[in-house]
Design an enzyme around this catalytic site. Structure first.
Site, mmCIF file in Angstrom:
data_model
loop_
_atom_site.group_PDB
_atom_site.id
_atom_site.type_symbol
_atom_site.label_atom_id
_atom_site.label_comp_id
_atom_site.label_asym_id
_atom_site.label_seq_id
_atom_site.Cartn_x
_atom_site.Cartn_y
_atom_site.Cartn_z
ATOM 1 N N ASP A 183 39.059 35.743 32.815
ATOM 2 C CA ASP A 183 37.829 36.278 32.233
ATOM 3 C C ASP A 183 36.860 36.562 33.384
ATOM 4 O OD1 ASP A 183 36.203 36.955 30.060
ATOM 5 O OD2 ASP A 183 36.608 35.090 29.014
ATOM 6 N N HIS A 225 32.347 44.008 35.363
ATOM 7 C CA HIS A 225 32.225 42.824 34.488
ATOM 8 C C HIS A 225 33.529 42.049 34.376
ATOM 9 C CE1 HIS A 225 28.150 43.651 32.829
ATOM 10 N NE2 HIS A 225 28.429 44.835 33.355
#
Ligand code: GDG
Length: 498
Positions: free
Chosen positions: A383, A171
């Site tokens: 991110d 992720h």
């Protein structure tokens, strides 16, 4: 190939949040990127979610069982806990996962603590996950391992049973070779990842970085194929590597944001803000999210564009996170100091520049905040994806909102056409983007928001799940059987021992 039948999701934390009320420990379904993305996958599919519940030895097995039972029923899937000791958590969770992998993979190597003792703790905790999984896995199960905490798990399972193959999704970003090389355990990490049947990344850039690192350590590597998923062979390891950007349950956010309650709450929020417009920031407390940089950008905006004073506030929601890691407490103090400086310098009798809420807000309140926000400001220093920016767009049904998005968020690749992209380190650029968003005419706002919403609606979390399952086991989510969740088995101990 025989089709897998049950879904087993594995992640470091179970999707449960434990808290003490009236001296009693209670559990509630948790919030967070991974939970929001994977809950719809398991709901009513008869599968398990395996992970650590967040407790140490001080909570007895029977207490934990009592707590998890109702949460399982509410969530629509069974929760199976892995028991970790305080020492495990120190070296595996706070140590190797969050003081080595997390900062390094976010290109922030100066925040790494390469303490050599963390590695053994990381492996030991992964062995505990493997043990619980081995107890409950059947031949046809599809095992979906999530994130950087559990990189060694696939190889450990494979060593216990050669026919067992798991798939993995990272992720967070995967760093470039130059940064990855800094990690003492770099070769071990790669040797573990190549034992998964499928390794998924958020973006093509992450996938390319991974393949570049493999080439350095395994020059004999052979990659073939085109598009999002390629096949890689290294000796006896033959696996797939893909770039599959995660997304949100778009329809449920859009539906919630247009409900009577949320619309009315959103109007109340605007009244509470004295009808002043507000920019919204929503993040876990994490240095990778660039919260101080956002505050500095907003401060610069008030300095360079005085006409925006008393017209625009910043509303920042920060959800507590990793409070056991020292860096995170320092960050909270830095944020508080910056906010009090900005408010001290610019507040007037009728205007407070920065409002902030430290704590988790309920989902409907979050939707109301998104709906009422003039702008969303996402300034991640790096991110994996960032779901907040997608949720904001899903909630802006009237189209009158602007997304200011860091070019270093995985989401920037997909949302480049509709968002105002910024370099979060460039305070002048952040200030200018806020001013541009504030003065943008409604027609342009709507045009951009239409583009954003269309793209997110088309690539929602269900498509991500289908893409992941199709790449891993050759079938879509709908092809897994529907099943009511049976009650937790009597006599089952939470660590998986019968
Ligand atoms: C990782 C990667 C990647 C936040 N505050 C509240 C709340 N949230 C929910 C948001 C959103 C999620 O938490 C945060 O999303 P991020 O994408 O920023 O996630 P991370 O936790 O950093 O997770 C990230 C993600 O995994 C998925 O792959 O996108 O890059 O770092 O869903 O809505 N939810 C509620 N109250 C809050 O106060 N209910």
């Amino acid at each position: 190939m025989k089709k897998k039948e049950r879904l087993l999701v594995v992640s470091n934390r179970l999707p449960v949040s434990l808290s003490t009320e009236d001296g009693k420990l209670i559990g509630r379904p948790a919030s967070g990127g991974l939970v929001n993305a994977l809950s719809p996958v398991l709901k009513n599919k008869g599968g398990f979610w395996i992970g650590w519940a967040g407790t140490h030895e001080n909570v007895s097995l029977s207490t934990l069982r009592e707590i998890l039972g109702p949460v399982s029923e509410e969530s629509g899937y069974r929760l199976l806990p892995v028991m970790l000791t305080k020492e495990d958590v120190d070296s595996f969770y706070s140590g190797f996962s969050n003081s080595v992998l997390w900062p390094l993979f976010h290109d922030l190597q100066s925040r790494c603590d390469f303490n050599p003792s963390y590695w053994n703790g990381y492996l030991a905790a992964n062995r505990k996950f493997a043990k619980v999984l081995m107890k409950h896995t059947e031949e046809d199960d599809f095992i979906w391992v999530n994130d950087y905490h559990l990189i060694p798990l696939g190889k450990m399972l494979h060593e216990k049973k050669a026919s067992l193959k798991a798939s993995f999704f990272l992720h967070i970003p995967f760093p470039s070779v130059d940064i990855f090389m800094k990690m003492p355990q770099r070769k071990e990490i790669l040797s573990q990842l190549i034992h998964y049947a499928f390794v998924g990344f958020q973006t093509m850039r992450d996938r390319r970085n991974f393949l570049d690192c493999l080439k350095v350590f395994f020059p004999e590597m052979h990659a073939s194929g085109r598009g999002n998923v390629v096949r890689v062979r290294i000796g006896e390891c033959n696996f797939l590597v893909g770039a599959l950007p995660i997304s949100i349950d778009y329809r449920s956010f859009a539906f919630l944001a247009s409900s009577k309650e949320v619309v009315s709450r959103s109007k109340d929020i605007q009244r509470e803000m004295f009808a002043q417009k507000y920019i919204l920031g929503v993040d876990r407390l994490d240095y990778s999210k660039g919260i101080p940089e956002r505050l500095r950008g907003f401060q610069r905006c008030l300095e360079l564009y005085p006409e925006l004073r008393e017209k625009l506030s910043l509303m920042q929601v920060v959800v507590p996170s990793r409070e056991s890691v020292g860096e995170y407490l320092d960050l909270k103090q830095e944020i508080e100091l910056l906010i009090s400086r900005i408010n001290g310098e610019y507040s007037t009798m009728r205007w407070v520049p920065v409002h902030w809420r430290y704590g988790s807000v309920p989902r409907a309140e979050l939707a109301a905040l998104y709906r009422g926000a003039e702008m969303a400001l996402v300034t991640s220093l790096k991110d994996g994806m960032n779901l907040v920016c997608k949720e904001y767009c899903a909630c802006k049904g009237d189209g009158k909102g602007v997304l200011v998005l860091s070019e270093f968020a995985g989401a920037a690749i997909q949302l480049a056409k509709g968002a105002l992209l910024v370099n979060p380190y460039d305070v002048d650029a952040v200030a200018a983007a806020i001013a541009e968003g504030f003065t943008m005419d409604d027609h342009e706002k709507k045009r951009r928001m239409r583009l954003l919403r269309k793209s997110i609606a088309r690539h929602d979390v269900f498509r991500w799940v289908d893409d992941f399952l199709r790449a891993s086991v050759g079938k879509k989510l709908a092809e897994f059987p529907e099943e009511e969740i049976p009650p937790l088995w009597p006599g089952l101990r939470p660590d998986g021992e019968k």
